[in-house]
Structures are given as structure tokens and as C-alpha cells.
Design a protein around this motif. Structure first.
Motif, mmCIF file in Angstrom:
data_model
loop_
_atom_site.group_PDB
_atom_site.id
_atom_site.type_symbol
_atom_site.label_atom_id
_atom_site.label_comp_id
_atom_site.label_asym_id
_atom_site.label_seq_id
_atom_site.Cartn_x
_atom_site.Cartn_y
_atom_site.Cartn_z
ATOM 1 N N GLU A 178 16.923 89.261 2.224
ATOM 2 C CA GLU A 178 18.154 89.118 1.614
ATOM 3 C C GLU A 178 18.286 89.915 0.466
ATOM 4 O O GLU A 178 19.192 90.536 0.026
ATOM 5 C CB GLU A 178 18.196 87.621 1.320
ATOM 6 C CG GLU A 178 18.932 86.731 2.290
ATOM 7 C CD GLU A 178 19.152 85.337 2.041
ATOM 8 O OE1 GLU A 178 19.415 84.991 0.833
ATOM 9 O OE2 GLU A 178 19.229 84.241 2.988
ATOM 10 N N MET A 185 18.829 93.377 1.333
ATOM 11 C CA MET A 185 20.128 93.707 1.595
ATOM 12 C C MET A 185 21.238 93.674 0.600
ATOM 13 O O MET A 185 22.211 94.371 0.559
ATOM 14 C CB MET A 185 20.396 92.804 2.712
ATOM 15 C CG MET A 185 19.715 93.086 4.294
ATOM 16 S SD MET A 185 20.596 94.538 4.830
ATOM 17 C CE MET A 185 19.695 94.688 6.484
ATOM 18 N N ALA A 186 21.078 92.805 -0.291
ATOM 19 C CA ALA A 186 22.129 92.675 -1.334
ATOM 20 C C ALA A 186 22.080 93.872 -2.351
ATOM 21 O O ALA A 186 23.196 94.334 -2.661
ATOM 22 C CB ALA A 186 21.596 91.624 -2.151
ATOM 23 N N SER A 218 20.578 94.625 12.720
ATOM 24 C CA SER A 218 20.621 94.012 11.557
ATOM 25 C C SER A 218 21.223 94.708 10.256
ATOM 26 O O SER A 218 22.090 94.151 9.674
ATOM 27 C CB SER A 218 19.167 93.588 11.271
ATOM 28 O OG SER A 218 18.499 92.626 11.856
ATOM 29 N N PHE A 219 20.847 95.977 10.257
ATOM 30 C CA PHE A 219 21.387 96.889 9.200
ATOM 31 C C PHE A 219 22.823 97.011 9.515
ATOM 32 O O PHE A 219 23.599 97.082 8.381
ATOM 33 C CB PHE A 219 20.689 98.022 9.085
ATOM 34 C CG PHE A 219 19.409 98.112 8.404
ATOM 35 C CD1 PHE A 219 19.427 98.356 6.971
ATOM 36 C CD2 PHE A 219 18.116 98.188 8.871
ATOM 37 C CE1 PHE A 219 18.346 98.197 5.939
ATOM 38 C CE2 PHE A 219 16.888 97.942 8.012
ATOM 39 C CZ PHE A 219 16.997 98.029 6.683
ATOM 40 N N ASP A 220 23.176 97.289 10.714
ATOM 41 C CA ASP A 220 24.630 97.536 11.187
ATOM 42 C C ASP A 220 25.553 96.378 10.676
ATOM 43 O O ASP A 220 26.636 96.673 10.216
ATOM 44 C CB ASP A 220 24.657 97.923 12.312
ATOM 45 C CG ASP A 220 26.071 98.384 12.878
ATOM 46 O OD1 ASP A 220 26.812 99.098 12.152
ATOM 47 O OD2 ASP A 220 26.532 97.934 13.841
ATOM 48 N N ASP A 221 25.113 95.293 11.110
ATOM 49 C CA ASP A 221 25.866 94.120 10.663
ATOM 50 C C ASP A 221 26.287 94.011 9.179
ATOM 51 O O ASP A 221 27.316 93.368 8.918
ATOM 52 C CB ASP A 221 25.006 92.899 11.377
ATOM 53 C CG ASP A 221 25.076 92.844 12.685
ATOM 54 O OD1 ASP A 221 25.866 93.421 13.364
ATOM 55 O OD2 ASP A 221 24.176 92.028 13.245
ATOM 56 N N GLN A 222 25.237 94.289 8.467
ATOM 57 C CA GLN A 222 25.318 94.247 6.837
ATOM 58 C C GLN A 222 26.084 95.336 6.161
ATOM 59 O O GLN A 222 26.784 95.272 5.447
ATOM 60 C CB GLN A 222 24.202 93.850 6.158
ATOM 61 C CG GLN A 222 23.604 92.384 7.050
ATOM 62 C CD GLN A 222 23.295 91.428 5.798
ATOM 63 O OE1 GLN A 222 23.772 91.289 4.812
ATOM 64 N NE2 GLN A 222 22.343 90.523 6.269
ATOM 65 N N LEU A 223 25.922 96.464 6.689
ATOM 66 C CA LEU A 223 26.325 97.551 5.831
ATOM 67 C C LEU A 223 27.073 98.765 6.568
ATOM 68 O O LEU A 223 27.608 99.800 6.072
ATOM 69 C CB LEU A 223 24.835 98.415 5.369
ATOM 70 C CG LEU A 223 23.972 97.766 4.451
ATOM 71 C CD1 LEU A 223 22.549 97.781 4.517
ATOM 72 C CD2 LEU A 223 24.446 97.934 2.966
ATOM 73 N N LYS A 278 25.852 100.843 -1.855
ATOM 74 C CA LYS A 278 27.006 101.249 -0.925
ATOM 75 C C LYS A 278 28.298 101.167 -1.670
ATOM 76 O O LYS A 278 29.054 102.252 -1.765
ATOM 77 C CB LYS A 278 26.991 100.587 0.484
ATOM 78 C CG LYS A 278 28.011 101.200 1.332
ATOM 79 C CD LYS A 278 28.225 100.464 2.519
ATOM 80 C CE LYS A 278 29.303 100.997 3.384
ATOM 81 N NZ LYS A 278 29.424 100.135 4.772
ATOM 82 N N ILE A 309 13.230 92.942 6.991
ATOM 83 C CA ILE A 309 14.652 92.658 6.228
ATOM 84 C C ILE A 309 14.424 91.325 5.569
ATOM 85 O O ILE A 309 14.249 90.053 6.166
ATOM 86 C CB ILE A 309 15.598 92.637 7.472
ATOM 87 C CG1 ILE A 309 15.523 93.932 8.004
ATOM 88 C CG2 ILE A 309 16.990 92.349 7.077
ATOM 89 C CD1 ILE A 309 16.493 94.166 9.542
ATOM 90 N N VAL A 336 23.791 96.772 -0.257
ATOM 91 C CA VAL A 336 25.260 96.339 -0.291
ATOM 92 C C VAL A 336 25.980 97.025 -1.706
ATOM 93 O O VAL A 336 27.015 97.631 -1.568
ATOM 94 C CB VAL A 336 25.688 94.864 -0.035
ATOM 95 C CG1 VAL A 336 27.125 94.639 -0.344
ATOM 96 C CG2 VAL A 336 25.291 94.852 1.363
#
Length: 479
Positions: free
Chosen positions: A198, A201-202, A234-239, A208, A196, A205
Motif C-alpha cells: 500500500e 502504491m500510495a 495489480s499496477f494497472d488497477d491502481q495506476l 502520477k 506490491i 498515485v
């Protein structure tokens, strides 16, 4: 699957289920064994502690200690706690109606199996009457787009792609394309990384936000155990995940991920990947997996699989042939092939009570392949009338199938016995009922004997069988 965990639990169940009386000491000793089995299976420590405490608290109550069948009552508690740990009940995808678009966003690290899972999910939805569209947004992994296109072509589902390196733009444009071409379900395959970061994840996001998905699914490798749980968090916290797909479930001997995910993340496991083929993709049933872990099999899934693969029209024809004593070697060959369509023998054995963990090589399953080869070496006329197969023909058949004349003779004798038995069973309703009763099946619920698996089984009676009935059923299957 889950062989180590099933082996450990099966030993515990065998020990406790037969006891006519149970003491608090029995309960503590048994729960300690279960605790060690769960920890060795890489189940999260918090999950194990919660399971142990709640099991001991409930098992030490009067409901068990003063029960008529305390062993069975204790096993039921263990089964209920395992089911709750796995998620209580099967969860469905929350898709919109067919007149609008439902977006499913697939997430996960590189190597977890996102692309394969995306195409398997598309194939399943296509079979259910949806009109899916696959979207290639993994622009990081080499040949990921080409792989998705090949898999999409294989199942007859189109793939939307663009010749650019902007995954967010591709995802956004796919929504308009789907609307114009009347696709009601959009499955977006996104890029993963080895870990994982940044940048990944960016991008996710943004995708989505651009697509407004109804489902945000993490694809995780079940063999990574507790690591899969950490990744999910980790994925749940951000997405904000809505569910999980566990891949490589057929290769997972421990079960740490499956048993920890729901409790730790609160997110349900929706599907499991059980092999490399497109159809090796199943809804996750917590109660059925719990039953397998306890060595009680999964008869309901076995029956469902049989109903999916058995041609009901062919089964009806076979029933009539049996009644007229017209069963042939060609029919026997078709029965062999029908069983093969249900999947590997290992997977089928896992669904039978008491059979999980048994090595298929110990059951002389090679004879099935040998017999199939022998029949395939016969002419069609010989298959329809085995009485014309004399010494010279047997020699030719043996040579053509790579077997011996003795093997051919053995098959023909086996066929004659099978034909005689089927003739008796097809004409004797009492015998049919007796055979079905020995398997724990309600004979009155049967719709016919054809196809190798009776139609219209009483599912509720199968699911409601107690430990004694299941043990007897397993014993008869082994014979």
C-alpha cells in the motif's frame, strides 16, 4: 531468446509445412502439440485456450483444407494468431510535441530493472532528437540515485535530484526545472519494493497526480513468466498503465510473459531489454517476434541493425576499392570489426531463418577472433600489401598474435581467395544478382555491395516470403 518455445514450434512447423494434404486429424494433432508447447512456456491458460480454439476453427475451414498449399496456409494462420497474441503491431510512445513537456512514469518492483530501462529509454529518445531529463525518485533502494546519475552521465543526459526523502516533491519540482531548461521529455525513475504494498502504491498515485504523465510504463522481468502478468494487472488497477517494458528478454527461454501480457491486461509491450549495454533496448515488433518463435528468423531487424552500424561512406569507398582490385587485409579487419558492432553472434543468428537455437560454438566462430588477432599483429605496411609477408614476418606475426605460422598461412590463403571472389563479384552484375537471389533478395533493390550488408533491401519482399522460400534461404545461410 525464447529458445525452448522456438524449438518446439520449429519442430511443428517442419512437420506440417511440407504436407501436400491436411486433414482435420492433422490439424488437431498439430494444435495439441502447440498447446503443450505454450503451457510449458508458462503462457496463461486462458490465453492458450483462446489461441487453440480460434486456430482450430479457422484451420478447419475450406481455406486450408482445400488450399493448393495447405501446409503453408496452416502455418500462416499460426503466425497470424501468434502475432495477434503478442499485440498485432508495434506501438509507439504517445509523446507531445517538442515545445512542451511529456512525462514518462516508470513503475515496477525492485530488481525488475527500472533504473537501467530509464537510462536506455533516455538514450533512445536522445538519438531520436528529443531532449530528455532523468528524474531520480527512487529514494528507497540504496545508491539508486547515484546509479541513475552515473548512467545519465554515461549517455549525456542530465539527472534531476533533490537532497530530501520526498519523492512526490522531487517529481513535481522536476517539471518546473524541465520547463526552464527546455527539456521536452521527463523520465521519472520511481521506487519499487520486493512486492506490491500500500505504501508504494500510495506514493506512486501521488507522483502520477503531481506530474500528469502521458505514459505510465511498467518495467517487468520477462523471466518471471505469468507472475509478470499478475504484477501488471495489480499496477494497472491502481495506476492505469499505458504500456510495458520487458527486461531480460534475451535470457527468457520460455516467453510466458510476452505471450500473455497483451491478451490478459490489454496493455501493449513497447520495448524489450536484450542485454546489458545501453543500445540493447529495442522496440517490440509482435510480427517479428512471432516470426522468430516459428524459426523463420527476423531478416528485417537484421537489415535495420546493419544499416545502423554500417558506415555508408566507408561502404562506398570499399565498393570502389573492390572494383579496382585494391581490397587489403586492413579492409578485411575493418569488415570483422563492422560485424562485431552489430552485436553478439548469438543475437545475429537468432535473426536468420532456421538458425535460432544453434550453438555458436558449433560454427567455429573462434576463427574470426583468431584472424582478427593475426591481422592486428601485422604492421600497417603489411596489411596494405600482403605480398611482403615472407617466412620471417609470418613467424613474428604468429608469435605476436598467440597463434601458429600455419594459422597465419591459412589466413593469407583465405584472404587471397576472398579477394579473388570479391573482384569477380564486383565486376559481374549477373553474379551479384545470382548471389542476392540465392538469399531471397531482390537484386534490383540493391544500392551497392559494400559494408557487408546491401543497402536499400526490398523489405516488403523479405517480409512476404513464403515458408518454402524461407526454408531455402535458411539452408543457404547454413552452407
Amino acid at each position: 531468446m525464447l529458445e525452448k518455445l522456438t524449438g518446439a514450434f520449429s519442430n511443428v512447423i517442419r512437420t506440417i509445412s511440407g504436407k501436400s494434404t491436411i486433414t482435420e486429424k492433422n490439424i488437431e494433432d498439430t494444435v495439441e502439440q502447440i498447446k503443450m508447447a505454450l503451457l510449458e512456456a508458462d503462457v496463461n491458460v486462458r490465453v492458450v485456450r483462446r489461441f487453440v480454439n480460434s486456430t482450430i476453427e479457422e484451420a478447419k475451414g475450406e481455406k486450408v483444407l482445400k488450399s493448393v498449399n495447405p501446409g503453408q496456409q496452416f502455418v500462416k494462420i499460426i503466425n497470424d494468431k501468434l502475432t495477434a497474441m503478442l499485440g498485432d503491431s508495434k506501438q509507439e510512445l504517445k509523446l507531445k510535441g517538442p515545445d512542451t513537456q511529456s512525462v514518462i512514469l516508470m513503475l515496477g518492483l525492485q530488481g525488475a530493472g527500472k533504473t537501467t530501462a530509464a537510462h536506455k529509454l533516455a538514450a533512445r529518445l536522445l538519438k531520436e532528437g528529443r531532449k530528455p531529463l532523468l528524474v531520480a525518485c527512487d529514494l528507497v533502494r540504496p545508491a539508486a540515485v547515484e546509479q541513475l546519475c552515473q548512467l545519465g552521465e554515461k549517455i549525456g543526459v542530465p539527472v534531476y535530484k533533490e537532497d530530501n526523502k520526498d519523492a512526490v516533491k522531487t517529481a513535481k519540482n522536476s517539471i518546473s526545472y524541465a520547463r526552464k531548461n527546455q527539456h521536452d521529455t521527463i523520465i521519472i525513475d520511481t521506487a519499487g519494493r520486493l512486492q506490491i504494498d500500500e505504501e508504494m502504491m500510495a506514493e506512486l498515485v501521488k507522483i502520477k497526480k503531481a506530474t500528469d504523465p502521458v505514459e505510465v510504463l511498467l518495467v517487468a522481468d520477462s523471466m518471471t513468466g505469468q507472475n509478470a502478468v499478475d504484477i501488471a494487472k495489480s499496477f494497472d488497477d491502481q495506476l492505469g498503465l499505458t504500456g510495458v517494458i520487458l527486461t531480460k528478454f534475451d535470457s527468457d527461454a520460455r516467453g510466458g510473459a510476452a505471450l500473455s501480457l497483451k491478451t490478459i491486461t490489454g496493455k501493449p509491450i513497447l520495448f524489450i531489454g536484450t542485454g546489458e549495454k545501453t543500445e540493447d533496448f529495442e522496440p517490440f515488433h509482435p510480427d517479428r517476434i512471432a516470426s522468430r518463435i516459428l524459426g523463420m528468423g527476423d531478416i528485417v531487424s537484421l537489415v535495420e541493425k546493419a544499416q545502423e552500424t554500417v558506415d555508408q561512406e566507408a561502404a562506398a569507398k570499399l565498393q570502389k576499392k573492390l572494383q579496382r582490385n585494391e581490397f587489403t587485409l586492413q579492409d578485411m579487419l575493418e569488415q570483422f570489426q563492422s560485424v562485431k558492432k552489430m552485436g553478439s553472434m548469438q543475437k545475429l543468428m537468432e535473426m536468420l531463418p532456421g538458425m535460432n537455437g544453434i550453438d555458436p560454438s558449433q560454427m567455429d566462430l573462434s576463427s574470426l577472433k583468431k584472424n582478427e588477432a593475426i591481422i592486428q599483429s601485422m604492421t600497417f605496411k603489411e596489411r596494405l600489401n600482403h605480398l611482403i609477408i615472407g617466412p620471417s614476418r609470418r613467424k613474428r606475426i604468429a608469435k605476436g598474435s598467440g597463434t601458429s605460422v600455419a594459422d597465419v598461412n591459412k589466413l593469407l590463403k583465405q584472404f587471397e581467395k576472398t579477394k579473388l571472389m570479391m573482384k569477380k563479384v564486383s565486376r559481374n552484375r549477373g553474379m551479384q544478382g545470382k548471389m542476392m537471389s540465392q538469399l531471397g533478395i531482390d537484386p534490383s533493390a540493391m544500392g551497392g555491395m559494400g559494408g557487408g550488408m546491401p543497402a536499400g533491401l526490398d523489405m516488403n519482399s523479405l517480409k512476404g516470403m513464403d515458408m518454402k522460400q524461407l526454408a531455402e534461404m535458411a539452408r543457404r545461410f547454413k552452407r
